[in-house]
Design a protein around this motif. Structure first.
Motif, mmCIF file in Angstrom:
data_model
loop_
_atom_site.group_PDB
_atom_site.id
_atom_site.type_symbol
_atom_site.label_atom_id
_atom_site.label_comp_id
_atom_site.label_asym_id
_atom_site.label_seq_id
_atom_site.Cartn_x
_atom_site.Cartn_y
_atom_site.Cartn_z
ATOM 1 N N GLY A 80 0.843 -1.187 0.000
ATOM 2 C CA GLY A 80 0.000 0.000 0.000
ATOM 3 C C GLY A 80 0.882 1.241 0.000
ATOM 4 N N ILE A 81 0.480 2.273 -0.746
ATOM 5 C CA ILE A 81 1.292 3.497 -0.807
ATOM 6 C C ILE A 81 0.550 4.618 -0.080
ATOM 7 C CG2 ILE A 81 2.385 5.195 -2.326
ATOM 8 C CD1 ILE A 81 2.426 3.035 -4.507
ATOM 9 N N VAL A 82 1.210 5.205 0.902
ATOM 10 C CA VAL A 82 0.609 6.344 1.605
ATOM 11 C C VAL A 82 1.522 7.561 1.427
ATOM 12 C CG1 VAL A 82 -0.648 4.999 3.344
ATOM 13 C CG2 VAL A 82 1.734 5.637 3.752
ATOM 14 N N PRO A 83 0.949 8.761 1.472
ATOM 15 C CA PRO A 83 1.772 9.961 1.311
ATOM 16 C C PRO A 83 2.838 10.049 2.419
ATOM 17 C CG PRO A 83 -0.566 10.499 1.130
ATOM 18 C CD PRO A 83 -0.484 9.092 1.604
ATOM 19 N N LEU A 180 -7.727 13.751 -14.151
ATOM 20 C CA LEU A 180 -8.873 13.035 -13.597
ATOM 21 C C LEU A 180 -10.110 13.439 -14.399
ATOM 22 C CD1 LEU A 180 -8.190 13.528 -9.763
ATOM 23 C CD2 LEU A 180 -7.390 11.678 -11.265
ATOM 24 N N ALA A 181 -10.866 12.439 -14.827
ATOM 25 C CA ALA A 181 -12.017 12.722 -15.688
ATOM 26 C C ALA A 181 -13.305 12.172 -15.087
ATOM 27 C CB ALA A 181 -11.791 12.122 -17.073
ATOM 28 N N ILE A 508 -4.931 2.073 -4.184
ATOM 29 C CA ILE A 508 -6.147 1.285 -3.934
ATOM 30 C C ILE A 508 -5.967 0.467 -2.654
ATOM 31 C CG2 ILE A 508 -7.519 -0.686 -4.758
ATOM 32 C CD1 ILE A 508 -6.946 0.332 -7.657
ATOM 33 N N ILE A 509 -4.814 -0.180 -2.552
ATOM 34 C CA ILE A 509 -4.554 -1.058 -1.407
ATOM 35 C C ILE A 509 -4.493 -0.262 -0.101
ATOM 36 C CG2 ILE A 509 -2.792 -2.591 -0.379
ATOM 37 C CD1 ILE A 509 -2.326 -3.604 -3.323
ATOM 38 N N ALA A 510 -3.774 0.858 -0.135
ATOM 39 C CA ALA A 510 -3.651 1.664 1.095
ATOM 40 C C ALA A 510 -4.992 2.267 1.500
ATOM 41 C CB ALA A 510 -2.615 2.768 0.885
ATOM 42 N N THR A 511 -5.772 2.713 0.519
ATOM 43 C CA THR A 511 -7.088 3.288 0.838
ATOM 44 C C THR A 511 -7.963 2.218 1.481
ATOM 45 O OG1 THR A 511 -6.865 4.771 -1.065
ATOM 46 C CG2 THR A 511 -9.068 4.564 -0.103
ATOM 47 N N HIS A 512 -7.893 1.025 0.922
ATOM 48 C CA HIS A 512 -8.682 -0.080 1.498
ATOM 49 C C HIS A 512 -8.219 -0.408 2.915
ATOM 50 C CE1 HIS A 512 -11.010 -3.760 1.685
ATOM 51 N NE2 HIS A 512 -9.931 -4.380 2.094
ATOM 52 N N GLU A 513 -6.901 -0.452 3.097
ATOM 53 C CA GLU A 513 -6.374 -0.835 4.416
ATOM 54 C C GLU A 513 -6.704 0.192 5.503
ATOM 55 O OE1 GLU A 513 -2.270 -1.661 3.552
ATOM 56 O OE2 GLU A 513 -2.708 -3.738 2.948
ATOM 57 N N ASN A 584 -5.772 10.537 -1.812
ATOM 58 C CA ASN A 584 -4.542 9.739 -1.731
ATOM 59 C C ASN A 584 -3.833 9.665 -3.067
ATOM 60 O OD1 ASN A 584 -5.000 9.204 0.947
ATOM 61 N ND2 ASN A 584 -5.989 7.226 0.582
ATOM 62 N N LEU A 585 -4.619 9.481 -4.122
ATOM 63 C CA LEU A 585 -4.007 9.330 -5.444
ATOM 64 C C LEU A 585 -3.277 10.613 -5.849
ATOM 65 C CD1 LEU A 585 -3.750 7.342 -7.872
ATOM 66 C CD2 LEU A 585 -5.627 8.602 -8.929
ATOM 67 N N ILE A 586 -3.933 11.747 -5.631
ATOM 68 C CA ILE A 586 -3.305 13.020 -6.012
ATOM 69 C C ILE A 586 -1.990 13.209 -5.248
ATOM 70 C CG2 ILE A 586 -3.561 15.550 -5.895
ATOM 71 C CD1 ILE A 586 -6.626 15.020 -6.408
ATOM 72 N N MET A 587 -2.009 12.905 -3.948
ATOM 73 C CA MET A 587 -0.771 13.070 -3.162
ATOM 74 C C MET A 587 0.290 12.039 -3.567
ATOM 75 S SD MET A 587 -2.028 14.166 0.672
ATOM 76 C CE MET A 587 -3.418 13.060 0.814
ATOM 77 N N ASN A 588 -0.113 10.779 -3.752
ATOM 78 C CA ASN A 588 0.858 9.740 -4.110
ATOM 79 C C ASN A 588 1.519 10.005 -5.459
ATOM 80 O OD1 ASN A 588 0.534 8.279 -1.772
ATOM 81 N ND2 ASN A 588 -0.985 6.866 -2.634
#
Ligand SMILES: *[C@@H]1O[C@H](CO)[C@@H](O)[C@H](O)[C@H]1NC(C)=O
Length: 595
Positions: A80-83, A180-181, A508-513, A584-588
């Motif tokens: 998982g990737i976190v900022p 982002l769309a 996705i993984i970090a947000t879920h966790e 999270n995505l924007i920061m990562n």
């Protein structure tokens, strides 16, 4: 799925030849015992052959197989990737997002957006001519009023009046921006079904669990969650080093010609080709499959063609008819179509094969299916076994192959007049490993053989195939109805080097966790690349980046029918996860210097 599998097995049994045991002609006792001996011998021999065969298979599977990789290795999952750089802002945000006040505001924001009906219809006249576009004006006013920080911080451009482009300029111009769309428009509510909705379609009603209404899920839930994420990031002092671009079309549910088709060249003009680190638009979400939770971002989408067959032949009084009327000729062509469906085979190069590998690696599939998946890397026989297993799921098979559906038919005006014309539209969704040209060629060949048979001229996709110099008994034209055909999308890279896919998966993984669902269930999420059967605005954006994902981080276990029908609703919990995911995505992406 289980149901259809059972049925086909049962059908297969029914087709098994019935072995009749005759009792009338019993052989003498000695012959009988000899027969018994032979039978035993044969069974013994067969048993050995079978045993040797399975032993060889066993060897092949265990030791002779050079792919020593375990199933898990076929679908590796990143951490998982976190900022990190923006750890403080990330913590601030997660504190904010967990407050009741925030949640209530977020619900109100989506509810208000749903209450502005931004319906689009097929074949609308351009913006400026068709009054139905005016519905988007109040929606723009609503966004401007509710997201003051975005409107004072980002550059907002209205393209073709109603398409929206937002640019949040980053501090480091050497980094590729993220795009982002989402789309502002919704499919119309059928007036005949309004009273079938549990809550009125444009009420935006929140019942304590769901936010109701047309667009709640497709796609205002996504659009508003992106806006809330950015508004919150600004409020918490986040300053992007990578530019963030938002692109909101206004007719995705029609043909995109007034929205994304106009936004794309504008974005291309500003940023250039292949300028974006990644693009995320609406698409698949996550759900429980084979006993595990899978997030399935679509890395490609199928091509599209509405093939229209038009048959013309002389009219006249139907008391003296020809052997075949336009309608008869058309009908036989349609029969020809349905008796020649496209053959769908699973190839190792297919994106869907990768999806299967992930299901095999992390799902709770039967042992023999898992084994076939692993062996299918090399063995064609195992690949067919895998295909047979997964193609029992109709939706899965449709993702793999080219499909056809005869959706429209017209012809004839009066019971005593010969029809001068008859036409039908066949909707094709084109497989990723095929092309528009290949499908057009196949349709032409199919129609051509009958055109010859009936002595009709044929013009297919603006090319004369038979004729036009006659004489003929009639004419057939094959065209791209509504001129909106397109090829399958290029496939987004997901190999181990693909950083965009890694960051998306890690997010996705970090947000879920970090979610409440995970804290109670402890069930991990696995990311599997997939294919969407539907289409999105992304087809206008191919030039902007190789890394296109069609994914919304929301759960697809909603108990209500989801989209394009009555009772569209989004679960509030799912919608909150979406907001967290975008932040999270924007920061990562901002922190990564690898894409
Ligand atoms: C094809 O149709 C034309 C016009 O009815 C007719 O003159 C001609 O003989 C037909 N040809 C064949 C091979 O049936």
């Amino acid at each position: 799925m289980a149901g259809s599998g059972e049925k086909s097995e049962r059908d297969a049994l029914l087709l098994e030849p019935v072995v009749e045991v005759s009792t009338s002609t019993r052989a003498p006792r000695r012959t009988r015992s000899r027969k018994l001996l032979y039978s035993c011998g044969a069974i013994y021999l067969l048993f050995h052959i079978f045993w040797a065969e399975s032993f060889l298979h066993f060897l092949h599977g265990r030791w002779l197989d050079h792919t020593t990789e375990s199933l898990e290795a076929l679908c590796p999952q990143p951490e998982g990737i976190v900022p990190v750089k923006h750890k403080d802002i990330a913590e601030d945000l997660s504190g904010l997002y967990s407050t009741q006040e925030f949640k209530q505001d977020a619900i109100k924001l989506l509810s208000g957006a749903v209450q502005i009906p931004t319906e689009v219809y097929d074949h609308m006249s351009p913006v400026g001519q068709d009054p139905r576009w005016l519905a988007f004006g109040p929606f723009h006013d609503y966004l401007a009023e509710k997201f003051p920080l975005i409107y004072s911080t980002l550059k907002v451009t209205k393209v073709n009046t109603y398409a929206l482009l937002y640019e949040w300029i980053g501090s480091d111009a050497s980094l590729k921006p993220i795009l982002l769309a989402a789309h502002q428009d919704v499919v119309p509510v059928d007036p005949l079904t309004v009273d079938k909705w549990v809550q009125p379609p444009y009420s935006g009603f929140f019942d304590g669990e769901y936010i109701w209404g047309r667009g709640a899920s497709d796609d205002k839930g996504s659009l508003i969650s992106i806006m809330i994420a950015i508004e919150s990031l600004i409020a918490k002092g986040f300053k992007p080093s990578r530019t963030v671009v938002l692109s909101f079309g206004c007719d995705e549910e029609a043909d995109g010609s007034n929205g994304a088709a106009k936004l794309a060249p504008e974005i291309l003009k500003i940023y250039g080709e292949d300028a974006f680190a990644m693009l995320v638009d609406e698409g698949n979400g996550y759900s429980e499959k084979y006993g595990a939770i899978f997030a399935v971002p679509a890395i490609a989408e199928k091509g599209y063609l509405n093939a229209k067959i038009e048959v013309r032949s002389p009219g006249g009084h139907s008391s003296t008819p020809p052997e075949h009327t336009s309608i008869g000729v058309l009908a036989s062509m349609l029969v020809q179509y349905e008796s020649h469906p496209f053959k769908t085979t699973l190839e190792r190069s297919a994106a869907t094969y990768h999806t299967i590998q992930c299901f095999g690696a992390h799902g709770d599939l039967p042992r023999d299916v898992k084994k076939s998946i692993r062996r299918s890397l090399k063995s064609d026989r195992a690949l067919r076994e895998v295909q047979d297993y997964f193609f029992k799921v109709k939706e899965f098979k449709a993702q793999v192959g080219t499909t056809q559906a005869i959706d429209v038919i017209t012809g004839g005006v009066k019971a005593n007049a010969l029809p001068e014309s008859a036409s039908a539209i066949i909707n094709h969704r084109i497989a990723l490993d095929s092309s528009l040209a290949a499908v057009e060629e196949r349709d032409t060949a199919l129609v051509k053989s009958l055109a010859i048979h009936y002595n009709f001229s044929l013009n297919a996709f603006e090319e004369d195939i038979i004729g036009p110099e006659g004489p003929f008994d009639g004419s057939i034209t094959l065209t791209d109805a509504f001129k909106m055909a397109f090829d399958p999308a290029p496939i987004t890279p997901t190999d181990p080097e693909a950083q965009a896919y890694r960051i998306l998966s890690g997010t996705i993984i970090a947000t879920h966790e970090a979610s409440d669902a995970y804290k109670t269930s402890g069930k991990p999420i696995y990311v599997a690349p997939g294919v969407s059967t539907g289409n999105t605005d992304t087809r206008f954006y191919w030039k902007l980046t190789k890394n296109i994902f069609r994914y919304n981080h929301k759960s697809y276990t909603s108990k209500w029918p989801d989209i394009h029908t009555i009772n569209e609703a989004i679960r509030a919990g799912s919608y909150f996860e979406l907001i967290k995911f975008w932040s999270n995505l924007i920061m990562n992406v901002d922190e990564s210097d690898e894409i």
